[in-house]
Design an enzyme around this catalytic site. Sequence first.
Site, PDB file in Angstrom:
ATOM      1  N   LYS A 102     -13.309  -0.801   5.783  1.00 30.32           N
ATOM      2  CA  LYS A 102     -13.868  -1.867   4.948  1.00 30.32           C
ATOM      3  C   LYS A 102     -14.949  -2.720   5.687  1.00 30.32           C
ATOM      4  CE  LYS A 102     -10.905  -0.367   1.840  1.00 30.32           C
ATOM      5  NZ  LYS A 102      -9.892   0.583   2.805  1.00 30.32           N
ATOM      6  N   ASP A 121      -0.761  -5.291   9.314  1.00 31.04           N
ATOM      7  CA  ASP A 121      -1.477  -4.388   9.004  1.00 31.04           C
ATOM      8  C   ASP A 121      -2.853  -5.097   8.605  1.00 31.04           C
ATOM      9  OD1 ASP A 121      -3.316  -2.354   8.072  1.00 31.04           O
ATOM     10  OD2 ASP A 121      -1.616  -1.722   6.485  1.00 31.04           O
ATOM     11  N   TRP A 150       0.820  -1.144  -0.018  1.00 31.82           N
ATOM     12  CA  TRP A 150       0.107   0.102   0.225  1.00 31.82           C
ATOM     13  C   TRP A 150       0.901   1.239   0.083  1.00 31.82           C
ATOM     14  CZ3 TRP A 150      -1.988   2.813   4.874  1.00 31.82           C
ATOM     15  CH2 TRP A 150      -3.109   3.899   4.462  1.00 31.82           C
TER      16      TRP A 150
END
Length: 373
Positions: free
Chosen positions: A273, A237, A156
């Site tokens: 999310k 993460d 990311w």
Amino acid sequence: MSSNSRVNTIARHINPTSGTMSISLWSGVPQAPPDPILGITEAFKADPATAAKLNLGVGAYRTEDGKPLVLKVVRRVEQAIVSDMSRNKEYLPMGGNAEFCKLSRALILGNDSRAIAEKRVATVQALSGTGALRVSAEFLSKFYPNAPIFLPNPTWGNHNKIFPNGGVKIMSYRYYNPATRGLDYDGMCADLQAAPEGSIVLLHACAHNPTGVDPTPEQWAGILAVVVARRLLALFDSAYQGFASGSLDRDAQAVRMFTQAGLELIICQSYAKNMGLYGERVGALSVVCKNEDNAKRVESQLKMVIRPMYSSPPAHGAAIAEMILGTPQFYEEWKVELKMMADRIILMRQMLHTELGKLGTPGNWRHILDQIG
């Protein structure tokens, strides 16, 4: 001379037309380049032909109509919260909503977690996953200095900015193999074996961003062996728990495997999310320690990082997550809606793969099915 006259006199001196102080203090500030991810969204919104296009830049769930989705359970819980006249708008403590923190570490580590039972997990509320990563970076620079963090290549984009800005040197390890469109497992293990002992390694808990390529359970076991052998500090993460496969437990299995092995590690969680709480900035940062005393001291220092950074986190989104996680009825409703989102994404991958086959599109498109997210 009146106060207004004095103000007018000063204004004439600094007016650009007067030639005095005509250059702005900020004339030397360069224009920042657009963010490679969010800049696409800005361009999409500004495009007059948006109705005929799709924005594939940001990983945010959309309905069949291309609209943002607010989960039904979130609507219900939010209504209950705003209708509760006993609630107020006071600051949360530096560490955030304590019950939310308790429920968050149980969600990622499991209700039967030995680390939780032994009270050796320090958890604070954070500004979604990004905030958790940023707080962890500053904590590491203070209390685990000189250790580089190895990031997967690719990763990311924000990882490459967060850690240097927090005082942690970044390095990389091989992850994606373009030739197979899969995991470069051998390259990954070789690079981690070659990492200086005690280095930090960032691992995506599930639904690796941006590739969608995750290790198998057997590969995770091999990665764990390397981490143990090289005494690496794992930083997970976890941005997609439950959103990747539809199973909260399956998407947490790597984190739990490392924790059950007795390792100290760091976990950054996001509810953007899996609860659709993108704009509420809801997340948690947990540090799994060797004992309860260490956990208490670590938590105290995480709060010292937070205090000058943003003082205390926002209350509303954490209250929503707390009520969903802590109320059996809402929790079950959430799991149903979460699986619906995950299943739909999986179905769209299957449909895309099928349509490419029907069209006779050159190439092997199997990776669309093998990848996740």
